[in-house]
Design an enzyme around this catalytic site. Structure first.
Site, short mmCIF file in Angstrom:
data_model
loop_
_atom_site.label_atom_id
_atom_site.label_comp_id
_atom_site.label_asym_id
_atom_site.label_seq_id
_atom_site.Cartn_x
_atom_site.Cartn_y
_atom_site.Cartn_z
N GLY A 1 0.81 -1.21 0.00
CA GLY A 1 0.00 0.00 0.00
C GLY A 1 0.84 1.26 0.00
N CYS A 2 1.91 1.26 0.77
CA CYS A 2 2.79 2.43 0.86
C CYS A 2 3.54 2.65 -0.45
CB CYS A 2 3.77 2.27 2.01
SG CYS A 2 2.96 2.15 3.62
N THR A 3 3.87 1.56 -1.13
CA THR A 3 4.55 1.67 -2.42
C THR A 3 3.62 2.26 -3.47
OG1 THR A 3 5.99 -0.21 -1.90
CG2 THR A 3 5.78 0.40 -4.21
#
Length: 210
Positions: free
Chosen positions: A69-71
């Site tokens: 998700g952060c990527t």
């Protein structure tokens, strides 16, 4: 390898239950001054919020480098960098990993904007964006839009990484239009005549367009 998989699994599970968890503090309210901070970036240089006074700042907190998700969220912020620059805005990411982790993340994913290392959790906590899961602490997925005067103008506490950059850009456009509206109204309400002195008398003359 197994150890890393377990750690990532813990973070994924923690993020999944975040909506039901208590945060370290309440988030700054819209209209309040954004808490000041100075943190190291992936380049090892100190970055302060005050460095960007006079610019719009998109300050986003995210749980962990290299997670899916952060990527995705970071990729979309990177994709939209020209649009942020066009609006005179800078994007700053914050998580509790150290500067070396951020550097590896930026290199691997081709990120050019600054990621800041909040290793002592102080800034995440001040922004009401720190979540604790037992001994594990990580930044919650929150975003703040800060205006050129340093005030919080928009808060996002429910973030979908896939479309978040787009909704931030939409909110930024709306906020900038709203900020420009008083000046436009003032110019629109200028009197068509102005008072001038001529031969000892005060007379109303047509105002020349500017």
């Amino acid at each position: 390898m197994t150890h890393r998989v377990v750690i990532i699994a813990i973070f994924v599970a923690a993020i999944a239950v975040t909506p039901w968890m208590a945060f370290a503090a309440s988030v700054p309210s819209v209209g309040s001054m954004a808490p000041e901070f100075t943190l190291p970036s992936q380049e090892g240089t100190a970055v302060s919020l005050k460095d960007y006074r006079g610019k719009w700042v998109v300050l986003y907190f995210y749980p962990k480098d290299f997670t899916s998700g952060c990527t995705i969220e970071a990729h979309n912020f990177q994709r939209d960098q020209p649009r942020y620059q066009q609006k005179g805005a800078v994007v700053l990411g914050v998580s509790v990993q150290d500067a070396d982790s951020h550097k590896q993340f930026c290199t691997k994913e081709g990120l050019s904007f600054k990621l800041l290392a909040d290793t002592d959790h102080k800034v995440s906590s001040e922004y009401g964006s720190l979540t604790s899961l037992g001994l594990v602490k990580f930044a919650s997925r929150h975003t703040f839009i800060i205006n050129p005067e340093g005030k919080v103008t928009k808060v996002f506490t429910e973030v979908n990484p896939n479309k978040h950059s787009e909704e931030v850009l939409e909110a930024l456009a709306e906020l900038q239009n709203r900020a420009a509206a008083p000046g436009k109204a003032l110019r629109a309400n200028r009197r068509p005549y102005e008072l001038r002195r001529d031969s000892g008398y005060f007379l109303w003359w047509p105002r020349m367009p500017r």
